[in-house]
Motif scaffolding. Sequence first.
Motif, PDB file in Angstrom:
ATOM      1  N   ILE A 224      24.451  -3.342   5.718  1.00  0.00           N
ATOM      2  CA  ILE A 224      25.474  -2.693   4.788  1.00  0.00           C
ATOM      3  C   ILE A 224      25.280  -1.161   5.521  1.00  0.00           C
ATOM      4  O   ILE A 224      24.071  -0.749   5.562  1.00  0.00           O
ATOM      5  CB  ILE A 224      25.476  -2.703   3.423  1.00  0.00           C
ATOM      6  CG1 ILE A 224      26.536  -1.695   2.793  1.00  0.00           C
ATOM      7  CG2 ILE A 224      24.286  -2.276   2.735  1.00  0.00           C
ATOM      8  CD1 ILE A 224      26.885  -2.050   1.276  1.00  0.00           C
TER       9      ILE A 224
ATOM     10  N   GLU B 119      29.850   2.057   3.694  1.00  0.00           N
ATOM     11  CA  GLU B 119      30.263   0.840   3.026  1.00  0.00           C
ATOM     12  C   GLU B 119      29.651   1.249   1.600  1.00  0.00           C
ATOM     13  O   GLU B 119      30.330   0.895   0.651  1.00  0.00           O
ATOM     14  CB  GLU B 119      29.607  -0.287   3.533  1.00  0.00           C
ATOM     15  CG  GLU B 119      30.634  -0.704   4.797  1.00  0.00           C
ATOM     16  CD  GLU B 119      29.959  -2.121   5.156  1.00  0.00           C
ATOM     17  OE1 GLU B 119      30.717  -3.033   5.063  1.00  0.00           O
ATOM     18  OE2 GLU B 119      28.801  -2.079   5.771  1.00  0.00           O
TER      19      GLU B 119
ATOM     20  N   TRP C 108      34.472  -3.879  -2.810  1.00  0.00           N
ATOM     21  CA  TRP C 108      33.431  -4.937  -3.198  1.00  0.00           C
ATOM     22  C   TRP C 108      33.936  -6.120  -2.394  1.00  0.00           C
ATOM     23  O   TRP C 108      33.138  -6.943  -1.886  1.00  0.00           O
ATOM     24  CB  TRP C 108      33.202  -5.271  -4.650  1.00  0.00           C
ATOM     25  CG  TRP C 108      32.322  -6.216  -4.893  1.00  0.00           C
ATOM     26  CD1 TRP C 108      32.757  -7.393  -5.497  1.00  0.00           C
ATOM     27  CD2 TRP C 108      30.970  -6.285  -4.715  1.00  0.00           C
ATOM     28  NE1 TRP C 108      31.770  -8.465  -5.512  1.00  0.00           N
ATOM     29  CE2 TRP C 108      30.441  -7.908  -5.096  1.00  0.00           C
ATOM     30  CE3 TRP C 108      29.946  -5.596  -4.088  1.00  0.00           C
ATOM     31  CZ2 TRP C 108      29.043  -7.976  -5.222  1.00  0.00           C
ATOM     32  CZ3 TRP C 108      28.590  -6.011  -4.145  1.00  0.00           C
ATOM     33  CH2 TRP C 108      28.342  -7.235  -4.547  1.00  0.00           C
TER      34      TRP C 108
ATOM     35  N   LEU D 203      33.365  -6.456   1.162  1.00  0.00           N
ATOM     36  CA  LEU D 203      31.789  -6.679   1.405  1.00  0.00           C
ATOM     37  C   LEU D 203      31.354  -8.004   1.342  1.00  0.00           C
ATOM     38  O   LEU D 203      30.961  -8.547   2.281  1.00  0.00           O
ATOM     39  CB  LEU D 203      30.734  -5.920   0.513  1.00  0.00           C
ATOM     40  CG  LEU D 203      29.320  -6.022   0.723  1.00  0.00           C
ATOM     41  CD1 LEU D 203      28.792  -5.170   2.128  1.00  0.00           C
ATOM     42  CD2 LEU D 203      28.728  -5.225  -0.665  1.00  0.00           C
TER      43      LEU D 203
END
Length: 211
Positions: A82, A86, A128, A131
């Motif tokens: 990540i 992000e 979210w 991701l």
Amino acid sequence: MNTPFRTLRRITAERPPPRRMGERCEMCADPIAGEHQHVVNIEGRQLLCVCRACYLLFVDQKAALRYRSVPDRYLAFPDFEIGQGEWDALEIPVGLAFFFHNSALGRTVAFYPGPAGATESELPLAQWNALVQRHPELDTLAADVEALLIRVPENGTAAASCLLLPIDACYEFVGRMRLLWRGFDGGAEVRRYLDEFFATVSARARTGGAP
């Protein structure tokens, strides 16, 4: 010659020490061991200490029940990455948080540690979801009873750590951090505990996605 005092002293000496009352199941009140299992009250977001029999009543994660048993599953995601951008988009002010799906609210929530304990953060769902779409292996989380614990290095690189663990282990982890916390950033003892915790859990976990 026995006096009343000597007799009382002898009886006291021979009497076995009183048994300490141990913990009891919070559902049926049966005695339970120090190492026991938990169920989650979904509506109240409470952990209950239970015996094995009560635990087995709520193991079906798909059933529409008020309670759910907390599984004993640990997964590691060594390929998880990540970027700092992000992470910042998730609006979490520190580099550590755990995430779980709250079925009562119908969304994923995050908690991050601090000197006052765990602070809840309402996640921007678009970020979210993006991701999770990039890391579909994370979409194995059981609602209410499992959490993703993510740690992002302070230097902002993509070499983050991501673990899936039972929700009760997360609460224990955050509670321990609160006890150790010193100053603004937690202090050296908290950082040492973080390193030890991630190393211990990573050694215990199997790789996410593995059979």
